[in-house]
Every structure is written in structure tokens, then in C-alpha cells.
Design an enzyme around this catalytic site. Structure first.
Site, mmCIF file in Angstrom:
data_model
loop_
_atom_site.group_PDB
_atom_site.id
_atom_site.type_symbol
_atom_site.label_atom_id
_atom_site.label_comp_id
_atom_site.label_asym_id
_atom_site.label_seq_id
_atom_site.Cartn_x
_atom_site.Cartn_y
_atom_site.Cartn_z
ATOM 1 N N GLY A 41 2.317 2.504 11.228
ATOM 2 C CA GLY A 41 3.209 3.645 11.124
ATOM 3 C C GLY A 41 3.852 4.054 12.430
ATOM 4 O O GLY A 41 4.476 5.109 12.524
ATOM 5 N N GLU B 294 -5.402 -5.122 10.774
ATOM 6 C CA GLU B 294 -4.408 -4.080 11.024
ATOM 7 C C GLU B 294 -4.727 -3.374 12.340
ATOM 8 O O GLU B 294 -5.571 -2.481 12.375
ATOM 9 C CB GLU B 294 -4.371 -3.074 9.868
ATOM 10 C CG GLU B 294 -5.736 -2.680 9.306
ATOM 11 C CD GLU B 294 -5.696 -1.339 8.591
ATOM 12 O OE1 GLU B 294 -4.640 -0.959 8.092
ATOM 13 O OE2 GLU B 294 -6.733 -0.664 8.569
ATOM 14 N N GLU C 253 -6.816 4.411 8.267
ATOM 15 C CA GLU C 253 -6.614 5.842 7.980
ATOM 16 C C GLU C 253 -7.854 6.460 7.349
ATOM 17 O O GLU C 253 -8.164 7.630 7.596
ATOM 18 C CB GLU C 253 -5.380 6.017 7.089
ATOM 19 C CG GLU C 253 -4.091 5.697 7.820
ATOM 20 C CD GLU C 253 -2.907 5.448 6.921
ATOM 21 O OE1 GLU C 253 -1.814 5.209 7.459
ATOM 22 O OE2 GLU C 253 -3.064 5.476 5.681
ATOM 23 N N HIS D 5 -9.555 0.900 5.324
ATOM 24 C CA HIS D 5 -8.263 1.102 5.975
ATOM 25 C C HIS D 5 -8.449 2.024 7.171
ATOM 26 O O HIS D 5 -9.253 2.954 7.144
ATOM 27 C CB HIS D 5 -7.259 1.689 4.982
ATOM 28 C CG HIS D 5 -5.845 1.653 5.474
ATOM 29 N ND1 HIS D 5 -5.360 2.567 6.378
ATOM 30 C CD2 HIS D 5 -4.816 0.803 5.196
ATOM 31 C CE1 HIS D 5 -4.090 2.288 6.634
ATOM 32 N NE2 HIS D 5 -3.741 1.216 5.940
ATOM 33 N N SER E 86 3.174 -2.069 10.588
ATOM 34 C CA SER E 86 4.634 -1.963 10.720
ATOM 35 C C SER E 86 5.325 -3.285 10.400
ATOM 36 O O SER E 86 6.244 -3.709 11.115
ATOM 37 C CB SER E 86 5.016 -1.473 12.115
ATOM 38 O OG SER E 86 4.505 -0.174 12.355
ATOM 39 N N ASN F 127 0.857 -1.187 0.000
ATOM 40 C CA ASN F 127 0.000 0.000 0.000
ATOM 41 C C ASN F 127 0.893 1.237 0.000
ATOM 42 O O ASN F 127 1.482 1.583 1.026
ATOM 43 C CB ASN F 127 -0.904 -0.019 1.242
ATOM 44 C CG ASN F 127 -1.798 1.207 1.327
ATOM 45 O OD1 ASN F 127 -1.960 1.948 0.353
ATOM 46 N ND2 ASN F 127 -2.374 1.437 2.486
ATOM 47 N N LYS G 29 0.067 4.295 -0.241
ATOM 48 C CA LYS G 29 -0.573 5.463 0.383
ATOM 49 C C LYS G 29 -0.368 6.693 -0.509
ATOM 50 O O LYS G 29 -0.367 6.573 -1.727
ATOM 51 C CB LYS G 29 -0.069 5.643 1.814
ATOM 52 C CG LYS G 29 -0.262 4.358 2.659
ATOM 53 C CD LYS G 29 0.016 4.547 4.116
ATOM 54 C CE LYS G 29 -0.232 3.244 4.860
ATOM 55 N NZ LYS G 29 -0.044 3.376 6.321
#
Length: 253
Positions: free
Chosen positions: A171, A165, A95, A93, A210, A10, A12
């Protein structure tokens, strides 16, 4: 049951035409491992052209929840993504949930659009640190996944991928221990088994949070971890390939 390992990169909101060309040129097929890359919308067409003779497949990072073309400024439909060569689309996701307020219902609606267009969703589920500390992990991930099943039907998962996730590990450099990740992956597979055992056995469930070359092998050694959704490390060819090779080494056909 032995499932082929799957590694999804991904990207991003990263990349450029020059950087993408260099990165994709460095990625070669890894035996027994399936590789998918997810560039930003604006690079899908050029990435697809470069991957024409490759076994690497293409994913988009998002999709509109609307079914038809229309006055939806800034949105990209499932049919448009299919025309660009995408086979998969990341939905839900953390985010998107955190920064853009995407709800379980909206994620389910996006999955429905993908189902209609013949695209395969990569359905992200996961808990925040507060939810984990409150002992709510199973409640959260089951709620997120059941919203999709209730909207689209269990048969969608025959063509889908699930990515677990944990939000607190994205991150941050923190990673769930292999045993902790395995426990959630096993729970998700058991949840799907309630609906359809055959689909559950074949379903790819990825870990995202991560993932790096130095922790990939221990994660992939777990029986229900079928690969990874990789963020930052997917932008560095050597790091991404190291993760792919770790997946290959863990695969027993």
C-alpha cells in the site's frame, strides 16, 4: 519445473453488492492463469453464487483459530468458510500481524484449523523495513514459515500457497525490485526443499506488495515468482486483468 501462474485478489475491507457484481462480471478466465478472489466475509456467499460457472475460485481473508463452534463472538470458523464455498484462506497477512497482533504461533494455529477442514492456506510472510535494513530478511521469513511447518507438518505445503509480502511495500507504492523479490522467493523454496524437494518444486510462491500492471511482467519473469497477491489493483477490473495477462504472457507450459 514450470508452475501455473496464480493471481490472488485480496479485496481487504472494500466492496458492496453492486460493485462486486460489476467487478466479478468483468473478470473472465485467462488461459494458463489461475485466479482467486478474496472478498470480505459478508460477500463470500454472493460472490460464490456469481462464480458458480466460472473457473475463478474463492478465498476468505481470515479464519478463527478455534477448532470448535462456541462462544467466540465475531469469529468465523474454517468449517463455516468451507460451507460458503471458499477453497482458500489468507493467513498471516502483515495487516493482521501489525494491526491485530497476530503472532507466528497464532498463524500456525489458524493453518491447523484449515488443514482439519480441508481448506488451503495462503500463508503470508515478510519483513518490515527495519528488519530488511538490519539484514534480517531470511531470519524473519524462515521463522514465520517454520512456525507453520512445525505445527502442521510439511505435507500442508503440498496444498498451500506462500505469499512473500515485504511489509514496507504494501500500500506504499514501493515495490521490491524483481531481483530482490526473486532472492527471497528462492530462499523460501530452498527452505522447503530441506523438508521435501517434490513439494518445494510444485509450491506456488507469490509476490505481494504494490503489484501493478506496469511492474507485474518484470516480477513474473523471475523463475521463483509464481504469481501475485494483489491488493488495491484487484478492485479495478482492467488493472487486475492486466496483471493476469502479464502472468499469462510469462507462463511457459
Amino acid at each position: 519445473m514450470s508452475r501455473v501462474k496464480l493471481i490472488v485478489g485480496n479485496w481487504k475491507m472494500n466492496g458492496s453488492f453492486a460493485a462486486n457484481t460489476t467487478l466479478l462480471s468483468a473478470l473472465t478466465a485467462v488461459p494458463a492463469v489461475k485466479i482467486i478472489v478474496a472478498p470480505p466475509f459478508v460477500y463470500l456467499a454472493s460472490s460464490y453464487a456469481q462464480l458458480t460457472d466460472s473457473t475463478i475460485e474463492l478465498a476468505a481473508q481470515n479464519v478463527a483459530s478455534e477448532a470448535q463452534q462456541g462462544a467466540y463472538t465475531g469469529e468465523v470458523s474454517a468449517l463455516m468458510l468451507a460451507e460458503l464455498g471458499a477453497k482458500y484462506v489468507i493467513v498471516g497477512h502483515s495487516e493482521r500481524r501489525q494491526y491485530y497482533g497476530e503472532t507466528d504461533a497464532l498463524v500456525a494455529q489458524k493453518c491447523l484449523r484449515l488443514q482439519e477442514a480441508g481448506l488451503k492456506p495462503i500463508i503470508c510472510v515478510g519483513e518490515t523495513l527495519a528488519e530488511r535494513e538490519a539484514g534480517q530478511v531470511e531470519m524473519v521469513v524462515s521463522r514465520q514459515l517454520k512456525a507453520v511447518i512445525d505445527s502442521c507438518g510439511i505435507d500442508l505445503l503440498a496444498q498451500a500457497v506462500i505469499a512473500y509480502e515485504p511489509v514496507w511495500a504494501i500500500g506504499t507504492g514501493k515495490t521490491a525490485t524483481p531481483n530482490d523479490a526473486q532472492a527471497v522467493h528462492q530462499f523460501l523454496r530452498q527452505l522447503v526443499t530441506i523438508y521435501d524437494k517434490n513439494i518445494a518444486e510444485k509450491l506456488s510462491i507469490l509476490y505481494g506488495g504494490s503489484v501493478k500492471a506496469d511492474n507485474a511482467a518484470s516480477l513474473f519473469a523471475m523463475p521463483d515468482i509464481d504469481g501475485a497477491l494483489v491488493g488495491g489493483a484487484s478492485l479495478i477490473a482492467n488493472d487486475f486483468l492486466a496483471i493476469c495477462h502479464a502472468a499469462n504472457a510469462s507462463y511457459v507450459g
